[in-house]
Design a protein around this motif. Structure first.
Motif, PDB file in Angstrom:
ATOM      1  N   ARG A   1      13.349  -4.005   4.530  1.00  0.00           N
ATOM      2  CA  ARG A   1      12.033  -4.012   3.875  1.00  0.00           C
ATOM      3  C   ARG A   1      11.712  -2.673   3.199  1.00  0.00           C
ATOM      4  O   ARG A   1      10.651  -2.520   2.592  1.00  0.00           O
ATOM      5  N   GLY A   2      12.617  -1.706   3.284  1.00  0.00           N
ATOM      6  CA  GLY A   2      12.390  -0.405   2.657  1.00  0.00           C
ATOM      7  C   GLY A   2      11.426   0.460   3.425  1.00  0.00           C
ATOM      8  O   GLY A   2      10.769   1.347   2.856  1.00  0.00           O
ATOM      9  N   LEU A   3      11.321   0.242   4.738  1.00  0.00           N
ATOM     10  CA  LEU A   3      10.432   0.995   5.599  1.00  0.00           C
ATOM     11  C   LEU A   3      11.213   2.035   6.396  1.00  0.00           C
ATOM     12  O   LEU A   3      12.421   1.901   6.615  1.00  0.00           O
ATOM     13  N   GLU A   4      10.517   3.042   6.866  1.00  0.00           N
ATOM     14  CA  GLU A   4      11.150   4.010   7.752  1.00  0.00           C
ATOM     15  C   GLU A   4      11.587   3.319   9.033  1.00  0.00           C
ATOM     16  O   GLU A   4      10.830   2.540   9.625  1.00  0.00           O
ATOM     17  N   GLN A   5      12.816   3.574   9.467  1.00  0.00           N
ATOM     18  CA  GLN A   5      13.389   2.869  10.616  1.00  0.00           C
ATOM     19  C   GLN A   5      12.940   3.541  11.913  1.00  0.00           C
ATOM     20  O   GLN A   5      13.698   4.263  12.559  1.00  0.00           O
ATOM     21  N   THR A   6      11.722   3.258  12.311  1.00  0.00           N
ATOM     22  CA  THR A   6      11.165   3.853  13.521  1.00  0.00           C
ATOM     23  C   THR A   6      11.421   2.994  14.761  1.00  0.00           C
ATOM     24  O   THR A   6      11.331   3.487  15.889  1.00  0.00           O
ATOM     25  N   GLY A   7      11.698   1.720  14.576  1.00  0.00           N
ATOM     26  CA  GLY A   7      11.838   0.807  15.709  1.00  0.00           C
ATOM     27  C   GLY A   7      10.498   0.391  16.291  1.00  0.00           C
ATOM     28  O   GLY A   7      10.453  -0.329  17.299  1.00  0.00           O
ATOM     29  N   MET A   8       9.398   0.844  15.669  1.00  0.00           N
ATOM     30  CA  MET A   8       8.046   0.479  16.112  1.00  0.00           C
ATOM     31  C   MET A   8       7.348  -0.287  14.989  1.00  0.00           C
ATOM     32  O   MET A   8       7.590  -0.028  13.805  1.00  0.00           O
TER      33      MET A   8
ATOM     34  N   GLY B   1       0.059  -2.576  12.444  1.00  0.00           N
ATOM     35  CA  GLY B   1      -0.687  -3.392  11.493  1.00  0.00           C
ATOM     36  C   GLY B   1      -0.552  -2.968  10.053  1.00  0.00           C
ATOM     37  O   GLY B   1      -1.005  -3.679   9.156  1.00  0.00           O
ATOM     38  N   ALA B   2       0.052  -1.805   9.793  1.00  0.00           N
ATOM     39  CA  ALA B   2       0.328  -1.408   8.419  1.00  0.00           C
ATOM     40  C   ALA B   2       1.563  -2.128   7.884  1.00  0.00           C
ATOM     41  O   ALA B   2       1.764  -2.199   6.665  1.00  0.00           O
ATOM     42  N   GLN B   3       2.380  -2.667   8.802  1.00  0.00           N
ATOM     43  CA  GLN B   3       3.630  -3.310   8.408  1.00  0.00           C
ATOM     44  C   GLN B   3       3.571  -4.827   8.499  1.00  0.00           C
ATOM     45  O   GLN B   3       4.206  -5.527   7.707  1.00  0.00           O
ATOM     46  N   VAL B   4       2.795  -5.361   9.478  1.00  0.00           N
ATOM     47  CA  VAL B   4       2.818  -6.802   9.767  1.00  0.00           C
ATOM     48  C   VAL B   4       1.403  -7.337   9.929  1.00  0.00           C
ATOM     49  O   VAL B   4       0.550  -6.694  10.564  1.00  0.00           O
TER      50      VAL B   4
ATOM     51  N   VAL C   1       0.866  -1.178   0.000  1.00  0.00           N
ATOM     52  CA  VAL C   1       0.000   0.000   0.000  1.00  0.00           C
ATOM     53  C   VAL C   1       0.901   1.226   0.000  1.00  0.00           C
ATOM     54  O   VAL C   1       1.762   1.371   0.880  1.00  0.00           O
ATOM     55  N   ALA C   2       0.717   2.089  -1.009  1.00  0.00           N
ATOM     56  CA  ALA C   2       1.552   3.282  -1.161  1.00  0.00           C
ATOM     57  C   ALA C   2       3.032   2.905  -1.178  1.00  0.00           C
ATOM     58  O   ALA C   2       3.880   3.632  -0.646  1.00  0.00           O
ATOM     59  N   GLY C   3       3.330   1.750  -1.773  1.00  0.00           N
ATOM     60  CA  GLY C   3       4.709   1.312  -1.937  1.00  0.00           C
ATOM     61  C   GLY C   3       5.303   0.591  -0.749  1.00  0.00           C
ATOM     62  O   GLY C   3       6.436   0.094  -0.838  1.00  0.00           O
ATOM     63  N   GLU C   4       4.583   0.524   0.365  1.00  0.00           N
ATOM     64  CA  GLU C   4       5.141  -0.107   1.556  1.00  0.00           C
ATOM     65  C   GLU C   4       4.516  -1.493   1.768  1.00  0.00           C
ATOM     66  O   GLU C   4       3.275  -1.644   1.698  1.00  0.00           O
ATOM     67  N   PRO C   5       5.354  -2.498   2.061  1.00  0.00           N
ATOM     68  CA  PRO C   5       4.863  -3.881   2.128  1.00  0.00           C
ATOM     69  C   PRO C   5       4.165  -4.223   3.444  1.00  0.00           C
ATOM     70  O   PRO C   5       4.538  -3.726   4.511  1.00  0.00           O
ATOM     71  N   LEU C   6       3.140  -5.056   3.317  1.00  0.00           N
ATOM     72  CA  LEU C   6       2.530  -5.694   4.481  1.00  0.00           C
ATOM     73  C   LEU C   6       3.151  -7.083   4.560  1.00  0.00           C
ATOM     74  O   LEU C   6       2.982  -7.906   3.654  1.00  0.00           O
ATOM     75  N   THR C   7       3.868  -7.359   5.632  1.00  0.00           N
ATOM     76  CA  THR C   7       4.676  -8.578   5.755  1.00  0.00           C
ATOM     77  C   THR C   7       3.947  -9.637   6.566  1.00  0.00           C
ATOM     78  O   THR C   7       3.353  -9.336   7.608  1.00  0.00           O
ATOM     79  N   LEU C   8       4.018 -10.869   6.095  1.00  0.00           N
ATOM     80  CA  LEU C   8       3.439 -11.997   6.829  1.00  0.00           C
ATOM     81  C   LEU C   8       4.409 -12.484   7.891  1.00  0.00           C
ATOM     82  O   LEU C   8       5.574 -12.781   7.612  1.00  0.00           O
ATOM     83  N   MET C   9       3.918 -12.540   9.130  1.00  0.00           N
ATOM     84  CA  MET C   9       4.639 -13.194  10.213  1.00  0.00           C
ATOM     85  C   MET C   9       3.703 -14.212  10.855  1.00  0.00           C
ATOM     86  O   MET C   9       2.477 -14.066  10.766  1.00  0.00           O
TER      87      MET C   9
ATOM     88  N   ALA D   1      16.616  -4.777  16.434  1.00  0.00           N
ATOM     89  CA  ALA D   1      16.268  -5.812  15.456  1.00  0.00           C
ATOM     90  C   ALA D   1      15.174  -5.324  14.522  1.00  0.00           C
ATOM     91  O   ALA D   1      15.204  -5.584  13.306  1.00  0.00           O
ATOM     92  N   VAL D   2      14.189  -4.597  15.064  1.00  0.00           N
ATOM     93  CA  VAL D   2      13.097  -4.067  14.253  1.00  0.00           C
ATOM     94  C   VAL D   2      13.635  -3.071  13.229  1.00  0.00           C
ATOM     95  O   VAL D   2      13.256  -3.101  12.046  1.00  0.00           O
ATOM     96  N   LYS D   3      14.538  -2.207  13.630  1.00  0.00           N
ATOM     97  CA  LYS D   3      15.096  -1.217  12.711  1.00  0.00           C
ATOM     98  C   LYS D   3      15.868  -1.893  11.583  1.00  0.00           C
ATOM     99  O   LYS D   3      15.781  -1.473  10.415  1.00  0.00           O
TER     100      LYS D   3
END
Length: 348
Positions: free
Chosen positions: A157-164, A167-170, A94-102, A149-151
């Motif tokens: 994954r090409g995401l902003e490194q917020t460390g948080m 549900g938009a990410q995982v 969504v908007a170029g950012e991946p939703l990752t399956l865990m 580890a999150v960062k």
């Protein structure tokens, strides 16, 4: 072969093809023999007698469910229907950012960050460790090591490194999934909380819409036999039974069914999806009973049944009580009927 019985103080007669006749007196002693009727013998057996009923089913995949995203925006990538996604793979962008399956049994319901604690934290850390990120301890505490580890994962994954993580990410699901339906294709606007995919587990199952009046045939954990397209048979186990009946049609066409799922384990089933199959469900089981092939049973004209007991060259009729039927055999009991006793059946 025609086998006729006459009872009631006269004689019992078996007539074989070619005019051969064998007669017994009413007490079961051989009275008169013409050309001996061609028979073969089988032994009375002891064991479980199982009666089955065959119902229709379809070969499919289990654990069908919808996937939601915590992101809002335009879908910029969606998987093809039938694609398999595993841990760490992309379910949607969504908007170029991946939703990752865990993998995990609890949904992502909050933003996970440093200082948080709970089972969902352990779930996230377990996945990060499995994907090769971080030296943090897998526990219920979101520490600085978890944040690092999150960062690292976000960077890859090409995401902003917020460390948080939210549900938009995982998306946490029970395991690898197969995409069944893309509800939000590329170019579609989606919003937080909207379903974007329908997925299923990757294990093959058989689904049966069982008539509600036959629901006693389905018992969770029961073993069944499944005939696949092409005629091959595999063993299955009833893994799930719906607690809610569903009705379709109206009037005379109305049909009420309950859903039954059958796990096939590691049985080879091919790549067919929604293919029709036949399922043998156990309707009755009699344990440890004496039984003979159904064709050994003789119906007496005066009522009841008998079998021909063969002892060496001597043959005699023995009345029996017939019980349950199943698998081409019938339960029998009577004087002189014991395991291993030889009885006659028509020669093939």
């Amino acid at each position: 072969m025609r086998r006729g019985i006459v009872a009631g103080g006269v004689a019992v007669v078996v007539v074989a093809g070619g005019g051969s006749v064998l007669a017994w007196s009413a007490d079961g002693d051989e009275a008169e023999t013409g050309h001996e009727a061609p028979l073969r013998t089988v032994a009375v057996g002891r064991g479980d007698l199982v009666d089955t009923e065959t119902v229709d089913g379809k070969l499919t995949y289990g654990d069908v469910r919808e996937v939601w995203t915590g992101a809002s925006g335009v879908v910029t990538w969606a998987p093809e229907e039938g694609a398999t996604v595993k841990r760490g793979g992309t379910l949607l962008k969504v908007a170029g950012e991946p939703l990752t399956l865990m993998y995990g049994g609890s949904p992502m319901y909050r933003v996970l960050k440093n200082g948080d604690s709970g089972k969902d934290v352990r779930q996230l850390e377990r996945n990060l460790r499995s994907l090769g990120y971080g030296a943090m301890t897998v526990d219920e505490e979101f520490t600085g090591a978890t944040e690092a580890a999150v960062k690292e994962w976000q960077d890859d994954r090409g995401l902003e490194q917020t460390g948080m993580v939210d549900g938009a990410q995982v998306a946490f699901l029970d395991g690898p999934v197969q995409v069944r339906e893309v509800k939000a294709p590329e170019g579609k606007q989606t919003a937080k909380g909207q379903p974007v995919l329908t997925v299923a587990g990757t294990r093959r199952v058989v689904h049966v819409d069982l008539d509600a009046d036959k629901q006693d045939l389905a018992r969770k954990g029961a073993k069944v036999s499944v005939e696949l397209p092409g005629g091959a048979k595999v063993a299955g186990t009833i893994s799930g039974i719906s607690e809610v009946a569903e009705s379709t049609g109206e009037g005379q066409d109305k049909k009420t069914t309950i859903g039954v799922d059958i796990a096939l384990g590691s049985a080879g089933t091919g790549r067919f999806d929604e293919a029709p199959v036949s399922v043998e469900l156990e309707s009755e089981r009699r344990k440890g009973v004496l039984s003979v092939p159904v064709e050994a049973l003789l119906a007496l004209r005066g009522g009841g049944f008998g079998v021909e007991v063969v002892d060496g060259g001597r043959r005699r009729l023995v009345p029996v009580d017939a019980g349950a039927f199943g698998g081409g055999r019938v339960e029998v009991a009577g004087n002189g009927i014991a395991e291993g006793v030889k009885v006659g059946v028509p020669a093939e």
